[in-house]
Design an enzyme around this catalytic site. Structure first.
Site, PDB file in Angstrom:
ATOM      1  N   HIS A  32       0.840  -1.204   0.000  1.00 22.64           N
ATOM      2  CA  HIS A  32       0.000   0.000   0.000  1.00 22.64           C
ATOM      3  C   HIS A  32       0.874   1.254   0.000  1.00 22.64           C
ATOM      4  O   HIS A  32       0.625   2.204  -0.752  1.00 22.64           O
ATOM      5  CB  HIS A  32      -0.901   0.049   1.236  1.00 22.64           C
ATOM      6  CG  HIS A  32      -1.930  -1.021   1.315  1.00 22.64           C
ATOM      7  ND1 HIS A  32      -2.091  -1.801   2.427  1.00 22.64           N
ATOM      8  CD2 HIS A  32      -2.866  -1.443   0.429  1.00 22.64           C
ATOM      9  CE1 HIS A  32      -3.079  -2.652   2.238  1.00 22.64           C
ATOM     10  NE2 HIS A  32      -3.569  -2.457   1.018  1.00 22.64           N
ATOM     11  N   LYS A  45     -16.342  -6.361   5.988  1.00 17.77           N
ATOM     12  CA  LYS A  45     -15.302  -7.101   6.693  1.00 17.77           C
ATOM     13  C   LYS A  45     -15.363  -6.770   8.186  1.00 17.77           C
ATOM     14  O   LYS A  45     -15.895  -5.741   8.577  1.00 17.77           O
ATOM     15  CB  LYS A  45     -13.921  -6.709   6.165  1.00 17.77           C
ATOM     16  CG  LYS A  45     -13.727  -6.946   4.684  1.00 17.77           C
ATOM     17  CD  LYS A  45     -12.384  -6.410   4.230  1.00 17.77           C
ATOM     18  CE  LYS A  45     -12.197  -6.559   2.740  1.00 17.77           C
ATOM     19  NZ  LYS A  45     -10.918  -5.992   2.285  1.00 17.77           N
ATOM     20  N   ARG A  87      -2.953  -6.499  -7.524  1.00 21.28           N
ATOM     21  CA  ARG A  87      -1.821  -7.383  -7.246  1.00 21.28           C
ATOM     22  C   ARG A  87      -1.721  -8.511  -8.254  1.00 21.28           C
ATOM     23  O   ARG A  87      -0.643  -8.935  -8.620  1.00 21.28           O
ATOM     24  CB  ARG A  87      -1.968  -7.994  -5.846  1.00 21.28           C
ATOM     25  CG  ARG A  87      -1.747  -7.040  -4.721  1.00 21.28           C
ATOM     26  CD  ARG A  87      -1.920  -7.792  -3.429  1.00 21.28           C
ATOM     27  NE  ARG A  87      -3.179  -8.518  -3.455  1.00 21.28           N
ATOM     28  CZ  ARG A  87      -4.144  -8.388  -2.567  1.00 21.28           C
ATOM     29  NH1 ARG A  87      -4.006  -7.585  -1.568  1.00 21.28           N
ATOM     30  NH2 ARG A  87      -5.259  -9.071  -2.670  1.00 21.28           N
ATOM     31  N   SER A 136      -3.175  -7.645   3.344  1.00 18.56           N
ATOM     32  CA  SER A 136      -3.429  -7.431   4.767  1.00 18.56           C
ATOM     33  C   SER A 136      -3.850  -8.726   5.445  1.00 18.56           C
ATOM     34  O   SER A 136      -3.434  -9.016   6.570  1.00 18.56           O
ATOM     35  CB  SER A 136      -4.504  -6.360   4.956  1.00 18.56           C
ATOM     36  OG  SER A 136      -4.056  -5.121   4.456  1.00 18.56           O
TER      37      SER A 136
END
Length: 161
Positions: free
Chosen positions: A17, A41, A90, A128
């Site tokens: 990030h 989440k 990604r 993460s």
């Protein structure tokens, strides 16, 4: 002034990030890292902690601001005067979901453009979720996250043991 918003839960912010923000800061006059509070989440860290960790991790970048938000992303971007929504990709697996979000945001706020940045190879596998799993199992996360984040993860998972 061209403002870009880089949204996410940042639970926690990773070196990947940070790298995306550093690159974006060279492209845009101002980058606002939008830390999402309302999410499907269940974050490990509350929004204030995530904002604080992002601030510590990005304090070396002058034209970056960290803000928490708890609204629709398109509304947040409009409220801060952003013209660009910045997202990181990604892997190919991210693309389909990110394309859906980009199309939704374009429908909600036609003036916003989505821009995708890919990480350099050595950050392409970091997420993460994976970092939290390594920390939860008492693994070393220092090469994946800024120092303040590594400290916070150790403290969080030691407190849970």
């Amino acid at each position: 002034m061209t403002i870009a918003v880089y949204p996410g839960t940042f639970d926690p912010i990773t070196n990947g990030h940070v790298h995306v923000v550093e690159r974006a800061a060279r492209i845009f006059e101002r980058v606002i890292v939008g830390v999402a509070g309302s999410t499907h989440k269940t974050p490990t860290f509350d929004i204030d902690t995530r904002v604080h960790l992002a601030q510590k991790s990005l304090e070396h970048v002058d034209n970056v601001e960290i803000r928490g938000f708890d609204t629709l992303l398109a509304n947040f971007a409009q409220a801060v005067g952003a013209r660009v929504l910045l997202r990181g990709l990604r892997a190919v697996a991210d693309y389909e979901y990110e394309l859906q979000l980009a199309n939704l945001n374009k429908k909600l706020a036609p003036e916003l453009e989505s821009l995708f940045l890919t990480p350099v190879e050595h950050y392409s596998f970091i997420s993460s979720s994976l970092v939290k799993e390594v920390a939860r199992l008492n693994g070393q996360v220092e090469s994946f996250v800024p120092e303040a984040v590594a400290t916070a993860l150790r403290a969080h998972f030691i407190d849970q043991r």
